[in-house]
Design a protein around this motif. Sequence first.
Motif, PDB file in Angstrom:
ATOM      1  N   ARG A  97       0.849  -1.184   0.000  1.00 33.72           N
ATOM      2  CA  ARG A  97       0.000   0.000   0.000  1.00 33.72           C
ATOM      3  C   ARG A  97       0.882   1.230   0.000  1.00 33.72           C
ATOM      4  NH1 ARG A  97      -2.850  -3.924  -0.485  1.00 33.72           N
ATOM      5  NH2 ARG A  97      -4.911  -4.259   0.449  1.00 33.72           N
ATOM      6  N   ALA A 105      -4.810  -9.015  -1.416  1.00 33.35           N
ATOM      7  CA  ALA A 105      -5.637  -8.542  -2.527  1.00 33.35           C
ATOM      8  C   ALA A 105      -5.798  -9.663  -3.544  1.00 33.35           C
ATOM      9  CB  ALA A 105      -5.002  -7.322  -3.186  1.00 33.35           C
ATOM     10  N   ASP A 128      -9.372  -5.656  -2.775  1.00 35.71           N
ATOM     11  CA  ASP A 128      -8.784  -5.810  -1.432  1.00 35.71           C
ATOM     12  C   ASP A 128      -9.554  -6.901  -0.694  1.00 35.71           C
ATOM     13  OD1 ASP A 128      -7.836  -5.599   1.154  1.00 35.71           O
ATOM     14  OD2 ASP A 128      -7.617  -3.419   1.037  1.00 35.71           O
TER      15      ASP A 128
END
Length: 649
Positions: A97, A105, A128
């Motif tokens: 991220r 994910a 996600d």
Amino acid sequence: MESGSSQYPDIDAVQAAKVVERITGNAWATDAAGNFIYVTPVARGVFGTSLESLNSQPDKLGWRQVIHPEDYDAAAVEWRRCLQTGEHYNVEHRMLRASGVYGWARSTGQPIHDGDGAIAGWYGTVIDVADYGTSTEAPDMSKRTEAALRVRERQLQQLIDTVPALIWSTTANGTPTYVNKSFAEVTGATLEYMTAPDQSPSLGVVHPEDRAAAREAFLHSVKAGVPYIQRYRQQRAGGNYRWTETRAEPLRDESGTIVKWYGVSSDIHDLITTQEALRESEQHLQQLVETLPALIYCALPDGKPIYRSQRLRQYLGFNLEETDGLGKSRLDGTLDTVIHPDDLAMVRVRYAHSLATGEPYLLRHRLRRFDGVYRWVETRASAMRNGDGEIVQWNGICLDIEDQVHAQEELSRAQENLARSSQAASLAELSASIAHEINQPLSAVMNYSSACQRWLNAEPPNIDRAQKTLDRIVHSANSAADVISRIRALFKQSTDKRDSAELGAVVRQARDLLAEEAGRRRIATVIEGESGLRLVPFDRVQIQQVLVNLMRNGMDAMASVSSERVLHIRACRAGDMVRVEVSDRGRGVQFPDKIFEPFFTTKDQGMGMGLAICRSIVESHGGRLWAEKNEPHGAKFVFTLPLDVAKMP
């Protein structure tokens, strides 16, 4: 990639990606070789990268900088295979991220073909899936999530099946949809049985006599949407019925509409049977109390009445609460209403003493009946205590003894009349005997006196004859005196029986001798003073006669008094003497100078010898007897006796 070369001729790849962007947010697009041609702004912001950065990798696989190193190889192998075969791409891995933290994910993609069927490019999304698991291991997270859900579902099912309660659910209209294992085992009813066409939904296990009430209560809950609670007899697998309490709550959707009912049934048979046994016991005790031939009541530790039997309520003519509005406490209002005014002060004192000390209460007094008539009762009360010895309640009983009191009064009057008759007969017999004994010497005195008078009046007087007659008069008078002496000797005790008993015992015994008469005359007797007073040896019977005579005189003095009929006897030490006081609340002494003279009396019936004899007895013991005025009114007779100082502490 040119417009019209794909299987979607009206939009190019970028336009298609923008469509995807509006749908999913994290969308991407590549050419046939896997080079990124588009990444949505949302994805670039989430993963902190750019289109140029993704395409700058030497191996032309731009995922490396955003996929966790431990997950990259597996993802790259799958991506290359899909590029060669044209199969859909679907891989779970950890992605970096913008915050620098990896999160799980799912990357998916599918190819776009041109008019010849060749792969023209790839469209994909990144979803996600962190909420589904955070394991650091790389295996397929969806499978692990499903497995975890199955484990949790199995644990929940085990919990529902092992909990010691009967759990069930129904549709919004009450049709059963589920029963747990305990429900089926305990009741012997399966879900199929509960939903059979010939069964009332969920009521097949309810006792036939209770079904109507249970159905009505459940329909009310369904209609009103309120929780359901009902007690009824529920069938067991063996065919018997046990009392059960069932509760149910509705499950609502987002709009508030009831979609299901969840309920639990708890066995309360032992509780119900215990309560029924307790009610039967209470009913039996209540019947016992109400049928006893007595007036029964209960009060709090402070004396406040909290219960009266029906017989007592009927006797008094009013209930507990009817004395609450008199501006007094319930206890004071009750006492003022039902106790005779002449007995009220004594009742208050005795009752207050019992409440303060916990000692049993016992007293005879007059109680007002519903018709306004006062009747004599005997009241007894005892304290009921808890395990710590604290008083939690007073239990009392009143017995109507009016007839018994009247019978005792009649008996006492009969005994008194008989005693007076016997006394009169004895006195008459004694008088006749005395008259017979002294008649002759007195007659001789009179005859000789007449003769002497004649000899002295003769002319000339015959002195010799007169002298002889006077000698005979003296002899006859001495004979009469001898008769009187013999009579006195007859009544005089031959031996002087004296001891040194404790004076308090003599006083109490005198009080007990007159207790019946005092009760009949409505007179209270109070003894006060020091204990352990010992006199020099005295005649117990004679001193007791003095006390009885003085006490009876005090009661006679209060015969015309309507209130404050209290007789006090007080004994105390005064130097080397004991002072004894007998006081009354009568009209006082009218002739204090003459009351101790023989044959002087102010009574309609009496010989006037009582006080004279009392003074003689007291003086013979070395003491004195006199009268005083009692304050604020009445008379007080006081006598003293020598104290045995050697035996006093």
